[in-house]
Scaffold this motif. Structure first.
Motif, PDB file in Angstrom:
ATOM      1  N   THR A   1       0.618  -1.484   0.380  1.00 34.63           N
ATOM      2  CA  THR A   1      -0.432  -0.042  -0.065  1.00 34.63           C
ATOM      3  C   THR A   1       0.728   1.392  -0.065  1.00 34.63           C
ATOM      4  O   THR A   1       0.806   2.081  -0.502  1.00 34.63           O
ATOM      5  N   GLN A   2       2.051   1.329   0.846  1.00 36.87           N
ATOM      6  CA  GLN A   2       2.856   2.376   0.835  1.00 36.87           C
ATOM      7  C   GLN A   2       3.429   2.770  -0.371  1.00 36.87           C
ATOM      8  O   GLN A   2       3.931   3.722  -0.990  1.00 36.87           O
ATOM      9  N   LEU A   3       4.088   1.279  -0.820  1.00 38.59           N
ATOM     10  CA  LEU A   3       4.917   1.795  -2.526  1.00 38.59           C
ATOM     11  C   LEU A   3       4.038   2.355  -2.796  1.00 38.59           C
ATOM     12  O   LEU A   3       3.805   3.503  -3.974  1.00 38.59           O
ATOM     13  N   LEU A   4       3.049   1.842  -3.554  1.00 37.04           N
ATOM     14  CA  LEU A   4       2.056   2.237  -4.386  1.00 37.04           C
ATOM     15  C   LEU A   4       1.644   3.851  -4.636  1.00 37.04           C
ATOM     16  O   LEU A   4       1.096   4.769  -4.770  1.00 37.04           O
ATOM     17  N   LYS A   5       1.561   4.026  -2.954  1.00 38.27           N
ATOM     18  CA  LYS A   5       0.724   5.858  -2.499  1.00 38.27           C
ATOM     19  C   LYS A   5       1.717   6.179  -2.595  1.00 38.27           C
ATOM     20  O   LYS A   5       1.509   7.096  -3.084  1.00 38.27           O
ATOM     21  N   ARG A   6       2.860   6.291  -3.052  1.00 41.12           N
ATOM     22  CA  ARG A   6       4.343   6.989  -2.841  1.00 41.12           C
ATOM     23  C   ARG A   6       4.731   7.488  -3.917  1.00 41.12           C
ATOM     24  O   ARG A   6       4.416   8.047  -4.812  1.00 41.12           O
ATOM     25  N   ALA A   7       4.537   5.954  -5.244  1.00 39.40           N
ATOM     26  CA  ALA A   7       4.655   6.479  -6.109  1.00 39.40           C
ATOM     27  C   ALA A   7       3.165   6.914  -7.488  1.00 39.40           C
ATOM     28  O   ALA A   7       3.581   7.823  -7.707  1.00 39.40           O
TER      29      ALA A   7
ATOM     30  N   ASP B   1      -6.279 -14.550 -12.640  1.00 40.19           N
ATOM     31  CA  ASP B   1      -6.002 -15.486 -11.591  1.00 40.19           C
ATOM     32  C   ASP B   1      -6.303 -14.880 -10.218  1.00 40.19           C
ATOM     33  O   ASP B   1      -6.042 -15.797  -9.246  1.00 40.19           O
ATOM     34  N   SER B   2      -5.779 -13.577 -10.142  1.00 43.64           N
ATOM     35  CA  SER B   2      -5.821 -13.105  -8.966  1.00 43.64           C
ATOM     36  C   SER B   2      -6.405 -13.379  -7.994  1.00 43.64           C
ATOM     37  O   SER B   2      -7.663 -12.048  -8.389  1.00 43.64           O
ATOM     38  N   ALA B   3      -7.071 -13.478  -6.743  1.00 50.39           N
ATOM     39  CA  ALA B   3      -8.262 -13.722  -5.929  1.00 50.39           C
ATOM     40  C   ALA B   3      -8.457 -12.295  -5.311  1.00 50.39           C
ATOM     41  O   ALA B   3      -9.257 -11.496  -4.366  1.00 50.39           O
ATOM     42  N   THR B   4      -7.184 -12.278  -5.133  1.00 52.04           N
ATOM     43  CA  THR B   4      -7.111 -10.401  -3.797  1.00 52.04           C
ATOM     44  C   THR B   4      -6.760  -8.877  -5.186  1.00 52.04           C
ATOM     45  O   THR B   4      -7.403  -7.936  -4.064  1.00 52.04           O
ATOM     46  N   LEU B   5      -6.228  -9.102  -6.040  1.00 54.29           N
ATOM     47  CA  LEU B   5      -6.176  -8.178  -6.329  1.00 54.29           C
ATOM     48  C   LEU B   5      -7.106  -6.936  -6.917  1.00 54.29           C
ATOM     49  O   LEU B   5      -6.390  -5.866  -6.982  1.00 54.29           O
ATOM     50  N   PRO B   6      -7.686  -7.482  -8.013  1.00 53.97           N
ATOM     51  CA  PRO B   6      -8.886  -6.718  -7.672  1.00 53.97           C
ATOM     52  C   PRO B   6      -9.513  -5.655  -6.869  1.00 53.97           C
ATOM     53  O   PRO B   6      -9.525  -4.530  -6.878  1.00 53.97           O
ATOM     54  N   ALA B   7      -9.733  -6.464  -4.799  1.00 53.06           N
ATOM     55  CA  ALA B   7      -9.915  -5.670  -3.992  1.00 53.06           C
ATOM     56  C   ALA B   7      -8.662  -4.640  -3.546  1.00 53.06           C
ATOM     57  O   ALA B   7      -8.864  -3.644  -3.112  1.00 53.06           O
ATOM     58  N   PHE B   8      -7.358  -5.199  -3.556  1.00 53.30           N
ATOM     59  CA  PHE B   8      -6.464  -4.655  -3.607  1.00 53.30           C
ATOM     60  C   PHE B   8      -6.397  -3.042  -3.924  1.00 53.30           C
ATOM     61  O   PHE B   8      -6.170  -1.709  -3.753  1.00 53.30           O
TER      62      PHE B   8
ATOM     63  N   SER C   1      -9.659  -0.952  -3.839  1.00 51.40           N
ATOM     64  CA  SER C   1      -9.084  -0.154  -2.742  1.00 51.40           C
ATOM     65  C   SER C   1      -8.398   1.335  -1.897  1.00 51.40           C
ATOM     66  O   SER C   1      -8.920   1.912  -1.057  1.00 51.40           O
ATOM     67  N   ARG C   2      -8.091   1.182  -2.359  1.00 48.81           N
ATOM     68  CA  ARG C   2      -6.531   2.045  -2.404  1.00 48.81           C
ATOM     69  C   ARG C   2      -6.558   3.215  -4.166  1.00 48.81           C
ATOM     70  O   ARG C   2      -5.808   4.139  -4.649  1.00 48.81           O
ATOM     71  N   GLY C   3      -8.225   3.114  -4.463  1.00 51.63           N
ATOM     72  CA  GLY C   3      -8.342   4.723  -5.282  1.00 51.63           C
ATOM     73  C   GLY C   3      -8.744   4.719  -7.167  1.00 51.63           C
ATOM     74  O   GLY C   3      -8.040   4.752  -7.944  1.00 51.63           O
ATOM     75  N   PHE C   4      -8.206   3.025  -6.973  1.00 46.88           N
ATOM     76  CA  PHE C   4      -8.308   2.601  -8.273  1.00 46.88           C
ATOM     77  C   PHE C   4      -9.284   2.000  -9.125  1.00 46.88           C
ATOM     78  O   PHE C   4     -10.097   1.167  -8.399  1.00 46.88           O
ATOM     79  N   THR C   5      -9.732   2.133 -10.129  1.00 44.49           N
ATOM     80  CA  THR C   5     -10.806   1.637 -11.009  1.00 44.49           C
ATOM     81  C   THR C   5     -10.143   0.028 -11.656  1.00 44.49           C
ATOM     82  O   THR C   5      -9.441   0.393 -12.376  1.00 44.49           O
ATOM     83  N   VAL C   6     -10.667  -0.847 -11.530  1.00 44.26           N
ATOM     84  CA  VAL C   6     -10.765  -2.107 -12.146  1.00 44.26           C
ATOM     85  C   VAL C   6     -11.536  -2.234 -13.119  1.00 44.26           C
ATOM     86  O   VAL C   6     -12.178  -2.967 -13.075  1.00 44.26           O
ATOM     87  N   LYS C   7     -10.349  -2.619 -14.282  1.00 44.35           N
ATOM     88  CA  LYS C   7     -11.369  -2.649 -15.679  1.00 44.35           C
ATOM     89  C   LYS C   7     -11.768  -4.796 -15.885  1.00 44.35           C
ATOM     90  O   LYS C   7     -11.408  -5.647 -14.918  1.00 44.35           O
TER      91      LYS C   7
ATOM     92  N   LEU D   1      -6.818  -4.157 -16.602  1.00 40.68           N
ATOM     93  CA  LEU D   1      -6.473  -3.147 -16.084  1.00 40.68           C
ATOM     94  C   LEU D   1      -6.233  -2.291 -14.630  1.00 40.68           C
ATOM     95  O   LEU D   1      -8.156  -3.047 -14.822  1.00 40.68           O
ATOM     96  N   PHE D   2      -5.831  -1.850 -13.883  1.00 36.18           N
ATOM     97  CA  PHE D   2      -6.759  -1.100 -13.146  1.00 36.18           C
ATOM     98  C   PHE D   2      -5.958   0.686 -13.390  1.00 36.18           C
ATOM     99  O   PHE D   2      -4.544   0.575 -13.590  1.00 36.18           O
ATOM    100  N   THR D   3      -6.713   0.872 -13.092  1.00 34.81           N
ATOM    101  CA  THR D   3      -6.420   2.828 -13.926  1.00 34.81           C
ATOM    102  C   THR D   3      -6.413   3.875 -12.831  1.00 34.81           C
ATOM    103  O   THR D   3      -7.932   3.475 -11.705  1.00 34.81           O
ATOM    104  N   ARG D   4      -6.123   4.492 -12.819  1.00 32.79           N
ATOM    105  CA  ARG D   4      -6.444   5.586 -11.596  1.00 32.79           C
ATOM    106  C   ARG D   4      -5.993   7.409 -12.185  1.00 32.79           C
ATOM    107  O   ARG D   4      -4.772   7.489 -12.942  1.00 32.79           O
ATOM    108  N   TRP D   5      -7.252   8.115 -12.413  1.00 30.43           N
ATOM    109  CA  TRP D   5      -6.867   9.542 -13.072  1.00 30.43           C
ATOM    110  C   TRP D   5      -7.045  10.489 -12.056  1.00 30.43           C
ATOM    111  O   TRP D   5      -7.509  10.483 -10.892  1.00 30.43           O
TER     112      TRP D   5
END
Length: 226
Positions: free
Chosen positions: A153-159, A178-185, A188-194, A220-224
């Protein structure tokens, strides 16, 4: 945030720091990223080892968006656009209290998209602009022994914070479905998951048809920038 802060880094809640990677640390980052099918891209790795990583981003953080544009123009004067890519790229690492690297995030302008547009005859000026408004998170990984501490979370936040402070309009990436956790990750951190295979239209930036696409089993996950 200023340019010095990227190098000095940020304290982590459970000890250790997030900071810009230093020469010689690409293999440690690759060891973390390799299990998720990613390695530090060659231009970013070059920037780590020759000291040019994030130098243009730092100039922009210290002097504003005009300073970033000037730094990019200077970097590519008489050269190729790829010569500016390391300076617009990040390799952030997380080190634990024992200074072992336990997390890594790599991000850069979408150079494969830029190269394809160059082949279509898009001007260098427009391509340079694209590199200053879009950043792709190429990989994010945390060691098994360090999970559950909020490091990812902190790495993603700072970048994201770095690029958005510089008025980059879009930060995006992709992951295997095939990831069960990345869509929610990411959601929940402000990205739109396609949805699987869904693209993101980028034509607004250049006035020509342009999109980034995920693979048939990717999302894709995107944040405008708001």
């Amino acid at each position: 945030m200023n340019g010095t802060r990227i190098s000095e880094g940020w304290d982590l809640p459970h000890g250790g720091r997030i900071r810009l990677a230093r020469p010689g640390e690409v293999p440690a980052a690759d060891a973390l990223l390799d299990p998720v099918g990613v390695r530090v891209e060659s231009l970013a790795a070059q920037g780590v080892d020759d000291g040019s990583l994030a130098t243009l981003l730092k100039a922009g953080l210290d002097g504003g968006q005009n300073a970033l544009a000037l730094a990019v123009a200077t970097a590519i004067a008489g050269k190729e656009l790829k010569d500016a890519v390391p300076g617009l790229s990040l390799l952030l690492v997380a080190e634990d209290p024992q200074r072992q690297i336990v997390g890594a995030l790599t991000a850069m302008p979408p150079y494969s998209v830029v190269a394809a547009l160059a082949d279509r005859g898009v001007s260098g000026e427009r391509l340079a602009f694209l590199c200053m408004v879009i950043a792709k998170i190429s990989g994010l990984a945390v060691a098994d022994t360090a999970r559950g501490r909020g490091i990812g979370t902190q790495l993603l936040k700072r970048a994201t914070q770095i690029y958005q402070q510089l008025s980059f309009q879009l930060v995006y990436g992709q992951f295997d479905d095939d990831s069960a956790t990345l869509p929610a990750f990411y959601a929940s951190r402000g990205f739109t998951v396609k949805a699987v295979g869904e693209s993101e239209d980028l034509s607004v930036f250049l006035g020509v048809p342009l999109a980034v696409h995920s693979g048939p089993t990717e999302r894709l996950f995107t944040r405008w920038r708001r």
